[in-house]
Design an enzyme around this catalytic site. Structure first.
Site, PDB file in Angstrom:
ATOM      1  N   ASP A  10     -21.411 -65.043  55.890  1.00 16.43           N
ATOM      2  CA  ASP A  10     -22.282 -64.373  55.163  1.00 16.43           C
ATOM      3  C   ASP A  10     -23.860 -65.046  55.342  1.00 16.43           C
ATOM      4  OD1 ASP A  10     -19.759 -63.335  54.242  1.00 16.43           O
ATOM      5  OD2 ASP A  10     -21.022 -62.244  52.659  1.00 16.43           O
ATOM      6  N   GLU A  41     -25.279 -59.246  55.342  1.00 17.54           N
ATOM      7  CA  GLU A  41     -25.745 -58.366  54.754  1.00 17.54           C
ATOM      8  C   GLU A  41     -26.633 -58.494  53.353  1.00 17.54           C
ATOM      9  OE1 GLU A  41     -22.823 -56.806  52.604  1.00 17.54           O
ATOM     10  OE2 GLU A  41     -22.001 -58.484  51.657  1.00 17.54           O
ATOM     11  N   HIS A  70     -23.101 -54.378  50.693  1.00 18.88           N
ATOM     12  CA  HIS A  70     -24.427 -53.673  50.479  1.00 18.88           C
ATOM     13  C   HIS A  70     -25.128 -54.128  52.094  1.00 18.88           C
ATOM     14  CE1 HIS A  70     -23.715 -56.350  46.956  1.00 18.88           C
ATOM     15  NE2 HIS A  70     -24.248 -56.987  47.742  1.00 18.88           N
ATOM     16  N   HIS A 158     -14.219 -57.948  54.868  1.00 26.48           N
ATOM     17  CA  HIS A 158     -14.844 -58.085  53.860  1.00 26.48           C
ATOM     18  C   HIS A 158     -14.257 -57.145  52.706  1.00 26.48           C
ATOM     19  CE1 HIS A 158     -19.280 -59.128  53.157  1.00 26.48           C
ATOM     20  NE2 HIS A 158     -19.230 -58.326  51.413  1.00 26.48           N
ATOM     21  N   HIS A 185     -17.856 -65.892  50.191  1.00 29.21           N
ATOM     22  CA  HIS A 185     -18.915 -66.706  50.131  1.00 29.21           C
ATOM     23  C   HIS A 185     -18.228 -68.497  50.134  1.00 29.21           C
ATOM     24  CE1 HIS A 185     -22.701 -64.666  48.969  1.00 29.21           C
ATOM     25  NE2 HIS A 185     -22.180 -63.909  50.260  1.00 29.21           N
TER      26      HIS A 185
END
Length: 286
Positions: A10, A41, A70, A158, A185
């Site tokens: 990400d 995103e 998102h 995700h 993350h």
């Protein structure tokens, strides 16, 4: 012939975009990578993507871009999701959701051209911001629609729950080239090519099929952004809210930007993964 594909986690804010632009150059020029994809995103100030930033990431050298929960945070990105040939939204949303759900890229080495298919599914456990349908059934459906052989199939999960990501890896083992997690993350330490044989039934079989190579897997690629942060956000703001219960603006941090992800090595004659390694690239590495 071996193909090398880099998959980056990400991208968070300006620090993430800048370090990825640097990392892509090194990956392609020095590390023998033919194709680079990334989850984008969080590229717009930590949440969402705009058409302008999509263009900048194209110019930085990204070949493919994926979105997660998102995807629609910036409404102006919807036309790009509908028309763009290099960007997708999660596949297991409502059929009425805007945007394409599968990418087809091509890796070329010497005279070998290998098609690469990429799709994303969002998890259902603890993912309150976006409700997806069954990610396993969606993966089955999309894989059945891919008829080119050999080809590379890359599946992004995700999701919040590690169990859901791990389960998807085993479920798709030997059916796709790689399964990789995003969203949390934090780069995990479990990158490997899954074993070609495992006890337990699946679709009536006692073992998974054997073959040369298999499916590369990692629970989370990690974040491409400021590592001196709380998942990309300023430490002081996050800690303040957690310790006082008072609202705070979760601004994107700046310190220690790194691009994190994996490089998957693929045998072009089969489309199977024969190796996977985690990568951590800072701006000084470009």
């Amino acid at each position: 012939m071996r193909i090398r594909i880099a998959i980056l986690g990400d991208i968070v804010g300006t620090p993430g975009r800048q370090v990825v632009a640097s990392a892509v150059k090194r990956l392609k020029r020095e590390m023998g990578v033919q194709v680079v994809i990334a989850n984008v995103e969080n590229a717009a100030n930590g949440s969402g993507l705009t058409p302008d930033l999509h263009k900048k990431l194209q110019l930085a050298g990204l070949d493919g871009m994926t979105m997660g929960d998102h995807a629609y945070r910036k409404k102006q990105i919807v036309p790009t999701l509908e028309r763009g040939s290099d960007i997708i939204r999660p596949a297991n949303l409502s059929a009425k959701a805007k945007g394409k759900v599968c990418l087809r890229l091509v890796a070329e080495v010497e005279e070998v051209k290998l098609p690469i298919y990429v799709f994303t599914v969002v998890g259902r456990l603890f993912m309150n911001t976006m409700q997806g349908t069954d990610p396993f059934a969606t993966a089955d459906r999309l894989i059945e629609q891919i008829h080119e052989r050999p080809s590379v199939i890359l599946v992004e999960v995700h999701a919040e729950a590690t169990s859901e990501k791990v389960a998807m890896g085993w479920y798709l083992n030997e059916r796709v080239t790689a399964v990789f997690g995003t969203h949390t993350h934090i780069q995990t330490a479990d990158a490997r090519v899954l074993p070609r044989e495992i006890e337990g039934p699946r679709s009536g079989a006692s073992v998974l099929p054997l073959g040369e190579g298999g499916t590369a897997y990692i629970t989370d690629l990690g974040m491409s952004g400021p590592q001196d942060s709380v998942l990309g956000r300023r430490v002081d703001r996050v800690v303040s809210q957690m310790t006082t219960a008072m609202p705070a603006a979760f601004d994107v941090a700046e310190g220690n930007p790194e691009a994190r992800g994996v490089i998957v090595e693929v045998e072009s004659s089969t489309g199977r993964a024969v190796g996977v390694e985690t990568i951590v690239l800072g701006p000084e590495d470009a």
